[in-house]
Write a protein that holds these residues in place. Structure first.
Motif, short mmCIF file in Angstrom:
data_model
loop_
_atom_site.label_atom_id
_atom_site.label_comp_id
_atom_site.label_asym_id
_atom_site.label_seq_id
_atom_site.Cartn_x
_atom_site.Cartn_y
_atom_site.Cartn_z
N SER A 253 40.23 32.54 32.05
CA SER A 253 40.96 32.91 32.67
C SER A 253 41.98 32.75 32.63
CB SER A 253 40.62 32.10 34.11
OG SER A 253 40.72 30.92 33.57
N THR B 153 38.79 37.02 38.17
CA THR B 153 37.34 36.74 37.66
C THR B 153 37.19 37.62 37.07
OG1 THR B 153 38.76 34.89 39.41
CG2 THR B 153 36.01 35.13 38.68
N SER C 14 39.26 42.27 40.56
CA SER C 14 39.98 41.39 40.95
C SER C 14 39.67 40.39 38.45
CB SER C 14 39.09 40.03 41.15
OG SER C 14 38.14 39.49 40.08
N TRP D 108 37.58 38.87 33.53
CA TRP D 108 37.86 37.32 32.05
C TRP D 108 36.40 37.49 32.06
CZ3 TRP D 108 36.11 32.85 33.87
CH2 TRP D 108 36.28 32.36 34.63
N THR D 109 35.80 36.88 33.23
CA THR D 109 34.11 37.71 33.07
C THR D 109 33.61 38.46 32.15
OG1 THR D 109 33.59 35.85 35.09
CG2 THR D 109 31.88 36.33 34.58
#
Length: 94
Positions: free
Chosen positions: A30, A20, A18, A23-24
């Motif tokens: 984000s 998320t 995903s 970017w994590t």
């Protein structure tokens, strides 16, 4: 050779990640990832953008040179230091 935005979307989908997840793992916002994924950022890299591309490449276990824009940025940096070497590298790359 695909544009950065296309390559990022393809890699994300192929790995079942995903936004998320990406970017994590990359340690970026984000919003920054969204701009790279939609091609509104990263078309012309500066030093900061190159650092972000290195982080994104690491998420996928790839060298940053996988991305066309990073290779162009490297040629630009080389041209600033050694124009003749950059010209030779450009000829080989194309």
């Amino acid at each position: 050779m695909e544009p950065l935005a296309t390559a990022l979307r393809r890699l994300r989908d192929a790995r079942g990640m995903s936004d998320t997840d990406i970017w994590t793992a990359a340690g970026i916002s984000s919003g920054a990832l969204s701009r790279y994924m939609h091609g509104t950022r990263g078309i012309r890299l500066d030093d900061r953008g190159a650092r972000t591309v290195r982080r994104l490449a690491a998420v996928f276990g790839l060298p940053p040179e996988y991305f066309l824009e990073y290779r162009i940025w490297r040629l630009y940096r080389l041209a600033c230091v050694d124009p003749e070497a950059a010209s030779a590298a450009y000829d080989v790359a194309m």
